[in-house]
Design a protein around this motif. Sequence first.
Motif, short mmCIF file in Angstrom:
data_model
loop_
_atom_site.label_atom_id
_atom_site.label_comp_id
_atom_site.label_asym_id
_atom_site.label_seq_id
_atom_site.Cartn_x
_atom_site.Cartn_y
_atom_site.Cartn_z
N GLU A 1 4.22 -20.61 -18.11
CA GLU A 1 5.57 -20.05 -18.04
C GLU A 1 6.60 -21.17 -18.06
O GLU A 1 6.36 -22.27 -17.58
N SER A 2 7.77 -20.82 -18.58
CA SER A 2 8.91 -21.74 -18.55
C SER A 2 10.19 -20.93 -18.55
O SER A 2 10.17 -19.73 -18.82
N GLY A 3 11.28 -21.60 -18.22
CA GLY A 3 12.58 -20.95 -18.26
C GLY A 3 13.17 -20.60 -16.91
O GLY A 3 14.29 -20.12 -16.82
N SER B 1 9.75 -17.62 -20.76
CA SER B 1 8.76 -17.65 -21.84
C SER B 1 7.39 -17.87 -21.25
O SER B 1 7.24 -18.52 -20.21
N CYS B 2 6.40 -17.35 -21.92
CA CYS B 2 5.01 -17.54 -21.51
C CYS B 2 4.22 -17.86 -22.77
O CYS B 2 4.03 -16.98 -23.62
N CYS C 1 3.31 -14.75 -15.49
CA CYS C 1 2.88 -14.13 -16.73
C CYS C 1 1.40 -13.77 -16.59
O CYS C 1 0.63 -14.51 -15.95
N ALA C 2 1.01 -12.66 -17.20
CA ALA C 2 -0.38 -12.24 -17.13
C ALA C 2 -0.79 -11.61 -18.45
O ALA C 2 0.04 -11.03 -19.16
N THR D 1 6.78 -19.43 -12.46
CA THR D 1 8.02 -20.19 -12.58
C THR D 1 9.05 -19.58 -11.62
O THR D 1 9.17 -18.35 -11.53
N GLN D 2 9.74 -20.42 -10.91
CA GLN D 2 10.67 -19.97 -9.89
C GLN D 2 12.00 -19.57 -10.52
O GLN D 2 12.58 -20.32 -11.30
N VAL D 3 12.47 -18.39 -10.14
CA VAL D 3 13.82 -17.95 -10.50
C VAL D 3 14.58 -17.73 -9.20
O VAL D 3 14.14 -16.94 -8.35
#
Length: 123
Positions: free
Chosen positions: A6-8, A21-22, A95-96, A117-119
């Motif tokens: 994951e990113s973003g 994104s994953c 993401c899975a 990813t932390q939001v």
Amino acid sequence: QVQLVESGGGLVQAGGSRRLSCAASGRTFSSSAMGWFRQAPGKEREFVAAISWSGGSTYADSVKGRFTISRDNAKNTVYLQMNSLKFEDTAVYYCAARDGIWTTPHSRDYDYWGQGTQVTVSS
């Protein structure tokens, strides 16, 4: 070796937007359903959204109308567009992917997971 990355994630003000994104590697997931889950501090992991192999999507009531899940099979990537973010959306987002073509909101049905990813949404 299958990997979901994951990113973003990051810090965003309430009312703002963020796209996660994953990116998957190790195999193709074009025939798999994929999903996003999240876990806030002190709470259990909860379903956010999922997308089937054909592009059909389902959402948790708490994000319906604000979040959009999509996929790009050519890039083996799934996205989560998050709009009108609220403080209560603060969480680690995961993401899975599953070895099945249809969506499900149950984390136990997913076979592969990213690291998260932390939001953080500031009020």
